[in-house]
Design a protein around this motif. Sequence first.
Motif, short mmCIF file in Angstrom:
data_model
loop_
_atom_site.label_atom_id
_atom_site.label_comp_id
_atom_site.label_asym_id
_atom_site.label_seq_id
_atom_site.Cartn_x
_atom_site.Cartn_y
_atom_site.Cartn_z
N VAL A 17 30.87 20.20 104.61
CA VAL A 17 30.67 19.60 103.54
C VAL A 17 31.64 18.71 103.15
O VAL A 17 33.02 19.13 102.77
CB VAL A 17 30.10 20.12 102.23
N PRO A 40 34.16 15.18 101.49
CA PRO A 40 34.08 14.12 100.49
C PRO A 40 34.27 12.70 101.09
O PRO A 40 34.32 12.59 102.26
CB PRO A 40 35.55 14.51 99.60
N TRP A 41 34.50 11.78 100.02
CA TRP A 41 34.47 10.40 100.37
C TRP A 41 36.10 9.76 100.58
O TRP A 41 36.08 8.62 101.11
CB TRP A 41 33.86 9.38 99.67
N LEU A 48 38.96 14.15 107.36
CA LEU A 48 38.29 15.53 106.86
C LEU A 48 37.28 15.93 107.61
O LEU A 48 36.92 17.00 108.09
CB LEU A 48 37.88 15.52 105.73
N SER A 51 29.97 12.70 102.55
CA SER A 51 29.59 12.48 101.17
C SER A 51 28.44 11.20 101.09
O SER A 51 28.39 10.53 101.78
CB SER A 51 30.92 11.94 100.62
N GLU A 52 27.82 11.25 99.74
CA GLU A 52 26.87 10.01 99.88
C GLU A 52 27.51 8.77 99.72
O GLU A 52 26.93 7.75 99.62
CB GLU A 52 25.72 10.56 98.82
N GLU A 107 22.94 21.21 98.55
CA GLU A 107 22.19 22.41 97.81
C GLU A 107 21.51 23.42 99.07
O GLU A 107 21.86 24.62 99.37
CB GLU A 107 21.47 22.39 96.88
N ILE A 155 24.10 24.76 101.79
CA ILE A 155 25.06 25.99 101.12
C ILE A 155 24.45 27.19 101.06
O ILE A 155 25.04 28.23 101.06
CB ILE A 155 25.99 25.58 100.13
N SER A 210 35.60 18.65 94.92
CA SER A 210 35.79 18.87 93.61
C SER A 210 35.82 20.36 93.36
O SER A 210 35.18 21.13 94.14
CB SER A 210 34.98 18.21 92.56
N VAL A 253 32.18 22.09 92.48
CA VAL A 253 31.36 22.05 93.71
C VAL A 253 31.79 23.16 94.23
O VAL A 253 31.21 24.18 94.73
CB VAL A 253 31.10 20.81 94.28
N ARG A 258 30.68 26.42 92.99
CA ARG A 258 29.27 26.54 93.02
C ARG A 258 28.99 27.20 94.66
O ARG A 258 28.32 27.91 94.72
CB ARG A 258 28.69 25.06 92.90
N GLU A 312 38.85 23.45 100.03
CA GLU A 312 40.15 22.54 99.92
C GLU A 312 39.85 21.77 98.64
O GLU A 312 38.89 21.18 98.73
CB GLU A 312 40.57 21.54 101.09
N GLY A 326 40.93 20.47 94.62
CA GLY A 326 41.85 19.19 93.81
C GLY A 326 43.14 19.72 93.49
O GLY A 326 43.66 20.76 93.96
N GLY A 327 43.98 18.66 93.09
CA GLY A 327 45.31 19.27 92.95
C GLY A 327 46.15 18.06 91.56
O GLY A 327 45.53 17.35 91.15
N CYS A 347 43.86 14.02 97.06
CA CYS A 347 44.18 15.44 96.37
C CYS A 347 45.51 15.77 96.57
O CYS A 347 45.99 16.52 95.57
CB CYS A 347 43.17 16.65 97.29
N LEU A 359 48.35 22.61 95.15
CA LEU A 359 47.96 22.18 96.51
C LEU A 359 49.24 21.54 97.23
O LEU A 359 49.66 22.14 98.28
CB LEU A 359 47.07 20.95 96.43
P1 NAD Z 1 32.51 16.27 95.32
O1 NAD Z 1 32.76 17.68 94.98
O2 NAD Z 1 31.95 15.76 94.14
O3 NAD Z 1 31.87 16.13 96.45
C1 NAD Z 1 32.16 16.56 97.81
C2 NAD Z 1 31.13 16.83 98.48
O4 NAD Z 1 30.30 17.80 98.10
C3 NAD Z 1 30.13 15.53 98.73
O5 NAD Z 1 29.72 15.61 100.17
C4 NAD Z 1 28.83 15.84 97.80
O6 NAD Z 1 27.69 15.47 98.28
C5 NAD Z 1 29.00 17.63 98.00
N1 NAD Z 1 28.09 18.24 96.72
C6 NAD Z 1 28.28 17.74 95.67
N2 NAD Z 1 27.38 18.86 94.88
C7 NAD Z 1 27.03 19.69 96.03
C8 NAD Z 1 26.39 20.95 95.90
N3 NAD Z 1 25.69 21.54 94.50
N4 NAD Z 1 26.32 21.62 96.89
C9 NAD Z 1 26.83 21.21 98.41
N5 NAD Z 1 27.55 20.19 98.25
C10 NAD Z 1 27.62 19.28 97.25
O7 NAD Z 1 33.95 15.74 95.30
P2 NAD Z 1 34.40 14.12 95.83
O8 NAD Z 1 34.32 13.18 94.33
O9 NAD Z 1 33.40 13.70 96.82
O10 NAD Z 1 35.76 14.39 96.13
C11 NAD Z 1 36.86 14.17 95.08
C12 NAD Z 1 37.41 15.80 95.01
O11 NAD Z 1 37.71 15.97 96.10
C13 NAD Z 1 38.52 15.80 94.40
O12 NAD Z 1 38.61 16.90 93.19
C14 NAD Z 1 39.62 15.85 95.06
O13 NAD Z 1 40.85 16.43 94.69
C15 NAD Z 1 39.23 17.03 96.27
N6 NAD Z 1 39.63 16.58 97.29
C16 NAD Z 1 40.30 17.55 97.89
C17 NAD Z 1 40.92 17.60 99.27
C18 NAD Z 1 41.70 18.72 99.79
O14 NAD Z 1 41.87 18.68 101.13
N7 NAD Z 1 42.13 19.94 99.10
C19 NAD Z 1 40.98 16.23 99.97
C20 NAD Z 1 40.24 15.45 99.43
C21 NAD Z 1 39.51 15.36 98.10
#
Ligand code: NAD
Length: 504
Positions: free
Chosen positions: A169, A171-172, A178, A198-199, A234, A237, A250, A253, A256, A271, A273-274, A307, A435
């Motif tokens: 899964v 992010p954007w 990633l 990501s959507e 959902e 996972i 995040s 999530v 969750r 992986e 946030g930070g 992050c 991080l």
């Molecule tokens: P997000 O958690 O909202 O979404 C990430 C992914 O999870 C998306 O694909 C989303 O559709 C999916 N998702 C959302 N709800 C879900 C559920 N209930 N079950 C399964 N999948 C679900 O995060 P974001 O807004 O896309 O990204 C921002 C966050 O990501 C920030 O907190 C940032 O720090 C973190 N980030 C961390 C790293 C790292 O490597 N540590 C890298 C990039 C971003």
Amino acid sequence: MAMTVLTERDQLGVKPGRLYVDGSWCDSSDGGTWEQVNPATNEVVTTFAVGSAADVDRAVRAARRAFDEGPWPRMHAKDRKAILQRLVGLISDHGEELNRLQTLENGMPVAFSSMAVVSSAMAAAIFDHHAGWIDKICGETFPTYEPSPTGADVQVMTFREPLGVVAAVIPWNAPMMLFAQKVAPALATGCTVVVKPSEYAALTSLRLTELIEEADLPTGVFNLVPGPGDPTGEALITHPGVDKVTFTGSRAVGSRILAASGDGIKRVTLELGGKSPSIVFDDAASVEGAAMVAMGMVSMGVSGQGCVCQTRSLVQRSVYDAFLEAAAGLTGMVTFGDPFDPATTSGAIINRRQLERVMGFIERAPSEGARLVAGGDRPGGELAQGNFVNPTLFADVDNSMSVARDEVFGPVLVAMPFEDEDEAIRIANDTQYGLGAGVYTTNIARAFRVARAVRAGTVGINEYTLMPNAPFGGYKTSGLGREGGWGSIEAFTETKSVIVGLSG
Ligand code: NAD
């Protein structure tokens, strides 16, 4: 200034996105779609099919079959390596197109998408690095253990085997890098994969899927189900056919996913946030340089939506004013605008909801006692139609303020002075996150003392970057597990002990 987002979309030949399940492209089983919006203009770029629970089920079953019965986990190392190296070649051949698609999906300036650690070149490097592991993944043999508890003469050894079906899964904010960071080790170790991008950024994942198809993996080994967290994420996972979830995103999530994995005892890598500190001592080679790096991280490229950005600057009191002056000066060099203009330095906040959240932090900080040095507002004119925020610097911040404790995920840097090394380490570690961290000093002993004392997964000394061969992940609430280098191989394999009786 005219924005070229839709012209680029047409030139790149972007079509509505579909699902890729069991070796075929298809639409959503319930007809669901999602609009892909570019945050620089808030124009709809295209739509893509949303994976329903039934689609996710089909994808996981396909990956399960490919793992349990197909050739991929059983393939000779040389053959699997050749397929991944073919993919490396395809990613490199389509590098510029992929970088432009990334700009189209998340508004990242094309100059940043082409050059930085988020580029197609980095994605290709990550696949190449993991392809290199394929013929080196092995177990161990152990010395004779005397006396054996049963009295028998035995040889103990381990096999290292692929973990199974992996749900990834993504992010954007760095979708291509990633994607690679998760899919490359999963495929290299012989796992099969279902990816949910990501959507807010599915275009590069869709194109990478076409390249994976061209690389000719066995059917069902790789599947893509775009869609939002609910229902697609959902369904993925919580699916009992999934052995491991690898997630970047995040903390909410991530937590969750951890809870949802409990029932099936799924393996999980998170992986998250930070709120990474950079610690600038008065003997740094260039205090101004350290200021430019910290401010650059939050104001250039994805405008602090990373992050690993060092968003808390801890600066020794004697060089504090010089640091603030240099950091504020850099904000004047930021240019917003058409993300496809090579002169644009900085991108937009990904969506309206996130924009409001960032502005909320900026508006609250002065009431908590922070001093606004630069920014704090949004550009007007034509730029007002995009989600842009001017790079913002707060000084005299106390580490207890929310702008110092919470991840803003926007172009906001907070600076705070410290007196000595002990105080710097105490403030650096006074956070729920772990991080990354940076230390700027010419005193080598101090650099290592601080690197040892800071509780973070990656510490940069006078430099800060991500490397394909370095394990990456977080302490504390920044994550669970590591990806990158040998850490990835461990994260996507199981260890089997094999005990051979030598008496008979
Ligand atoms: P997000 O958690 O909202 O979404 C990430 C992914 O999870 C998306 O694909 C989303 O559709 C999916 N998702 C959302 N709800 C879900 C559920 N209930 N079950 C399964 N999948 C679900 O995060 P974001 O807004 O896309 O990204 C921002 C966050 O990501 C920030 O907190 C940032 O720090 C973190 N980030 C961390 C790293 C790292 O490597 N540590 C890298 C990039 C971003």
